[in-house]
Design a protein around this motif. Structure first.
Motif, short mmCIF file in Angstrom:
data_model
loop_
_atom_site.label_atom_id
_atom_site.label_comp_id
_atom_site.label_asym_id
_atom_site.label_seq_id
_atom_site.Cartn_x
_atom_site.Cartn_y
_atom_site.Cartn_z
N SER A 156 -0.13 30.56 -31.36
CA SER A 156 -0.66 31.07 -32.63
C SER A 156 0.33 30.87 -33.78
O SER A 156 1.54 30.82 -33.56
CB SER A 156 -1.00 32.56 -32.51
N ILE A 157 -0.23 30.76 -34.99
CA ILE A 157 0.55 30.70 -36.22
C ILE A 157 0.41 32.05 -36.93
O ILE A 157 -0.69 32.60 -37.02
CB ILE A 157 0.03 29.58 -37.16
N GLU A 158 1.52 32.54 -37.43
CA GLU A 158 1.52 33.83 -38.13
C GLU A 158 2.19 33.66 -39.49
O GLU A 158 3.36 33.27 -39.56
CB GLU A 158 2.27 34.87 -37.28
N GLY A 190 -8.49 34.41 -45.84
CA GLY A 190 -8.68 33.22 -46.67
C GLY A 190 -7.46 32.31 -46.63
O GLY A 190 -7.60 31.07 -46.61
N LEU A 191 -6.25 32.87 -46.60
CA LEU A 191 -5.03 32.05 -46.55
C LEU A 191 -4.87 31.37 -45.19
O LEU A 191 -4.38 30.24 -45.11
CB LEU A 191 -3.81 32.91 -46.89
N TYR A 192 -5.29 32.05 -44.13
CA TYR A 192 -5.27 31.39 -42.81
C TYR A 192 -6.26 30.21 -42.79
O TYR A 192 -5.95 29.14 -42.24
CB TYR A 192 -5.62 32.39 -41.70
N ASP A 193 -7.43 30.39 -43.40
CA ASP A 193 -8.40 29.29 -43.50
C ASP A 193 -7.81 28.14 -44.32
O ASP A 193 -8.06 26.96 -44.02
CB ASP A 193 -9.70 29.78 -44.13
N PHE A 194 -7.06 28.49 -45.36
CA PHE A 194 -6.41 27.49 -46.22
C PHE A 194 -5.47 26.62 -45.39
O PHE A 194 -5.46 25.39 -45.53
CB PHE A 194 -5.65 28.22 -47.33
N LEU A 195 -4.68 27.24 -44.52
CA LEU A 195 -3.77 26.48 -43.66
C LEU A 195 -4.53 25.70 -42.59
O LEU A 195 -4.19 24.54 -42.29
CB LEU A 195 -2.75 27.41 -42.99
N ASP A 196 -5.56 26.32 -42.00
CA ASP A 196 -6.34 25.65 -40.96
C ASP A 196 -6.92 24.34 -41.47
O ASP A 196 -6.94 23.32 -40.76
CB ASP A 196 -7.49 26.55 -40.49
N ALA A 197 -7.42 24.35 -42.71
CA ALA A 197 -8.02 23.14 -43.29
C ALA A 197 -6.99 22.02 -43.40
O ALA A 197 -7.36 20.84 -43.42
CB ALA A 197 -8.60 23.46 -44.66
N ARG A 198 -5.72 22.35 -43.45
CA ARG A 198 -4.65 21.37 -43.60
C ARG A 198 -3.96 21.05 -42.27
O ARG A 198 -2.92 20.40 -42.24
CB ARG A 198 -3.64 21.87 -44.64
N ASP A 201 -2.45 25.11 -37.66
CA ASP A 201 -3.27 26.07 -36.92
C ASP A 201 -2.65 26.37 -35.56
O ASP A 201 -1.52 25.94 -35.27
CB ASP A 201 -4.70 25.55 -36.78
N ASN A 202 -3.41 27.05 -34.73
CA ASN A 202 -2.89 27.45 -33.41
C ASN A 202 -2.61 26.24 -32.51
O ASN A 202 -1.70 26.28 -31.68
CB ASN A 202 -3.87 28.41 -32.73
N LYS A 203 -3.39 25.19 -32.66
CA LYS A 203 -3.14 23.97 -31.86
C LYS A 203 -1.79 23.36 -32.23
O LYS A 203 -1.08 22.84 -31.36
CB LYS A 203 -4.27 22.96 -32.07
N LEU A 204 -1.45 23.41 -33.51
CA LEU A 204 -0.15 22.90 -33.94
C LEU A 204 0.97 23.74 -33.33
O LEU A 204 2.00 23.20 -32.91
CB LEU A 204 -0.05 22.92 -35.47
N ALA A 205 0.77 25.06 -33.25
CA ALA A 205 1.78 25.93 -32.64
C ALA A 205 2.04 25.53 -31.20
O ALA A 205 3.19 25.44 -30.75
CB ALA A 205 1.34 27.38 -32.73
#
Length: 234
Positions: A156-158, A190-198, A201-205
């Motif tokens: 996970s990303i936090e 909304g900010l987590y969605d902002f990062l996910d779109a780029r 996300d958790n897969k990157l972690a």
């Protein structure tokens, strides 16, 4: 006999060079015990260094053998290109997203926390999850940089904090805003969605933890080889 002794004493008195030459002879040919001590000291030094070299060689072989079955991660994840920066404690990920340039700087493991309890069970007190720090920089032309500090756990990303740096006009100690957890829940989502779109996300972690496990072992082997080479240098 007395005359002979007086003559010998006179010779020593009139020829002080004899005494000086004897002193020089003693200096140029020190007692053999000093040479033996030096030899023993050198032998001990070589044995000590040889033992360190042997231990390092064994550790290097062990690390190489234990990692031979693991496949190294690729230097590409999704749209990110990964710069492993050998010999450093950081790696860098870069990608383009629309009109944005995104740069993510990632540490090697820099902390740990107790592993969460499994549902319906109790976690082993010895189990921990490793922590990685991410610094996400999102550039929009001359519009400054949005910098987002994140933690990457194994799955996970936090988000921890974010603020905008306005290029050269940014203060030396800019106001970095409140802790992320103090923000409105909807804004956090909304900010987590902002990062996910780029692609952050958790897969990157998960990928980063796999990458850093491999880098950690590679850097350790390289460090031991450098130390071993230095010890063995004559």
């Amino acid at each position: 006999m007395a005359r002979l002794l007086r003559s010998f004493r006179k010779t020593l008195t009139l020829n002080p060079q004899i005494h000086i030459q004897q002193q020089r002879l003693c200096i140029s040919h020190p007692p053999i015990i000093i040479s033996r001590r030096t030899y023993i000291s050198e032998m001990r030094k070589e044995a000590f260094e040889g033992n360190i070299s042997r231990l390092l060689r064994n550790e290097i072989q062990y690390e190489i053998q234990s990692s031979s079955s693991s496949k190294p991660p690729t230097n590409k994840f999704g749209s990110f290109m990964v710069d492993g920066r050998p010999g450093e404690r950081w790696i860098t990920l870069n990608r383009q997203f629309a009109d944005e340039n995104i740069k993510v700087e990632v540490t090697m493991f820099d902390g740990a926390a107790p592993a969460p309890k499994a549902s319906g069970g109790v976690a082993n007190s010895d189990e921990v999850q490793l922590h990685i720090t991410l610094i996400v920089n999102i550039y929009k032309g001359d519009g400054g940089v949005l910098e987002i500090m994140c933690s990457a756990w194994p799955d996970s990303i936090e988000i921890k904090r974010l603020f905008v740096r306005a290029g050269k006009d940014t203060p030396a100690e800019p106001y970095a805003g409140p802790d992320f957890e103090e923000l409105d829940d909807e804004l956090q989502d909304g900010l987590y969605d902002f990062l996910d779109a780029r692609g952050i996300d958790n897969k990157l972690a998960t990928y980063l933890h796999q990458y850093m496990k491999h880098k950690d072992k590679t850097e350790l082997i390289g460090w031991m080889e450098k130390v071993k080479s230095f010890i063995e240098k004559k």
